[in-house]
Scaffold this active site. Sequence first.
Site, short mmCIF file in Angstrom:
data_model
loop_
_atom_site.label_atom_id
_atom_site.label_comp_id
_atom_site.label_asym_id
_atom_site.label_seq_id
_atom_site.Cartn_x
_atom_site.Cartn_y
_atom_site.Cartn_z
CG ASP A 131 2.37 -2.41 -4.39
OD1 ASP A 131 2.82 -3.48 -5.48
OD2 ASP A 131 1.34 -2.32 -4.20
CG ASP A 190 -2.03 -2.78 7.20
OD1 ASP A 190 -2.16 -3.50 6.23
OD2 ASP A 190 -2.58 -1.28 7.49
CG ASP A 192 2.09 -0.53 11.00
OD1 ASP A 192 1.16 -0.88 10.54
OD2 ASP A 192 1.42 0.61 12.13
CG ASP A 284 -10.32 -0.65 5.15
OD1 ASP A 284 -10.52 -0.44 4.67
OD2 ASP A 284 -9.23 -0.65 5.97
#
Length: 529
Positions: A131, A190, A192, A284
């Site tokens: 995105d 994610d 990281d 989530d």
Amino acid sequence: MAALGADAVATAWVALRARGVAPALRAAVWACLLMSAMLLVEAACMSLVSLVAVRLMRWRPERRYKWEPMAGAPAGRDVEDPPASPDGCDFPRVLVQIPMYNEKEVYKLSIGAVCALTWPPDRIIIQVLDDSTDPIIKELVELECQDWASKKIDIKYEVRNNRKGYKAGALKKGMEHAYAQQCDFVAIFDADFQPESDFLLKTIPFLVHNPEIALVQTRWEFVNYDVCLMTRIQKMSLDYHFKVEQESGSFMHAFFGFNGTAGVWRVSAINESGGWKDRTTVEDMDLAVRAGLKGWEFLYVGDIRVKSELPSTFKAYRHQQHRWTCGAANLFRKMGWEIVTNKGVSIWKKYHLLYSFFFVRRVIAPIMTFLFYCVVIPLSAMVPEVSIPVWGLVYIPTAITIMNAIRNPRSLHLMPFWILFENVMSMHRMRAALTGLFETAHANDWVVTEKVGDVVNDDLNVPFLEPLKPTERVERIYIAELLLALYLLICASYDLAFGSQTYYMYIYLQAFAFIVLGFGFVGTKTPCS
């Protein structure tokens, strides 16, 4: 004249205390004591379950659920020449999603780690959901995907023409592709996060052999926890969250909040629960609650750990905590009645969701921590008519601190700093909780947490309290913290000069903590300059 003025102020304060301040403060004290007792009982129950049942009695996930290695699982994987699946039926199709937004510092780490996962290449699809609004970063991410695709990795680079729904919108859009719907399970990381190569081999068997399980959540570990004092404190809080909250929820109720990453979902469970929704900033947790109300079970496996990164600047940490706290309170507002009227789960599970999971942990905890330790106790030092029982002032906080320290024995020397820092952060968490609960203007604010990536490994010698450059100082002054520090200093000084409570020692320390954070002397410099 000065003496007469001081006497007049003192007389007015005494009258004000008698007429309104003392009764209101007394009511606030008992309200805070009641909330403290609720938190103590909740923490004690979770700690008892996680320590006794899980640790001492060793009721491991493998003992409670069937787990067998995948038949014909390869011992290792060479991305240049990946092994073929010995039997297509033995290995389910797995989709791995990596949502990202302008992740210049870490995109290579996550994509590289996911592409090295051990799994037959014809049974895994990697989906990078980009995105990013920076065209240079988008091009870099796309080139990285093309590079891995040239090594025979089935990797898809997907973009949208808008950021509607933020992360939830990206995940939802990713699941709409035909190839995604052909997959049995979806792992989410994610940008990281860096899973080990055997991550799928350890997690997928739980889902394959136990059709009642919708989610397998693994534990986070942190590559930059020793960068500064703030990251060390974050590690203590998150370790407690995983070791106590997630473990006890998994064992007692087969339910807990999905952490948004480092987990594997059953695709059919996502579809049955209504898919991803963007109505809050905790998509989530939203999905987890809806799946739990459908009767699905969740499993937390703490022995499987995934490397990740902690926010190392105070600004980034504040944004993250606002998103987490506000979103959870907002979800409680939106799903409370739905939980009450749900007919698919037991009253016991409804009680756990409404009281323990939402009300005590997501609403009471941030409000009580700030009001009691940063407002009520300091003010009581100036109102001798109101006394706080020693069990509420000393015993309950000490018991909660000890329960945290037991699960963080290596960080015992940091507990005083943890207490002071968490009290400062409680101001932001209380504001965020009220914002979400009453759904005010900033309830759906979403700010992506800044990342450092490989910079973390270049220089770890960051001082605990790092001075700022003159150009940065103005941007890193936090007025709310400084105003509260002034209030605490006034209360502490009054107690020292005129009071008899001897609260001033604690209040001075807490005021110093607010001053340190108020002037931005915490964390590291801004990682993304």
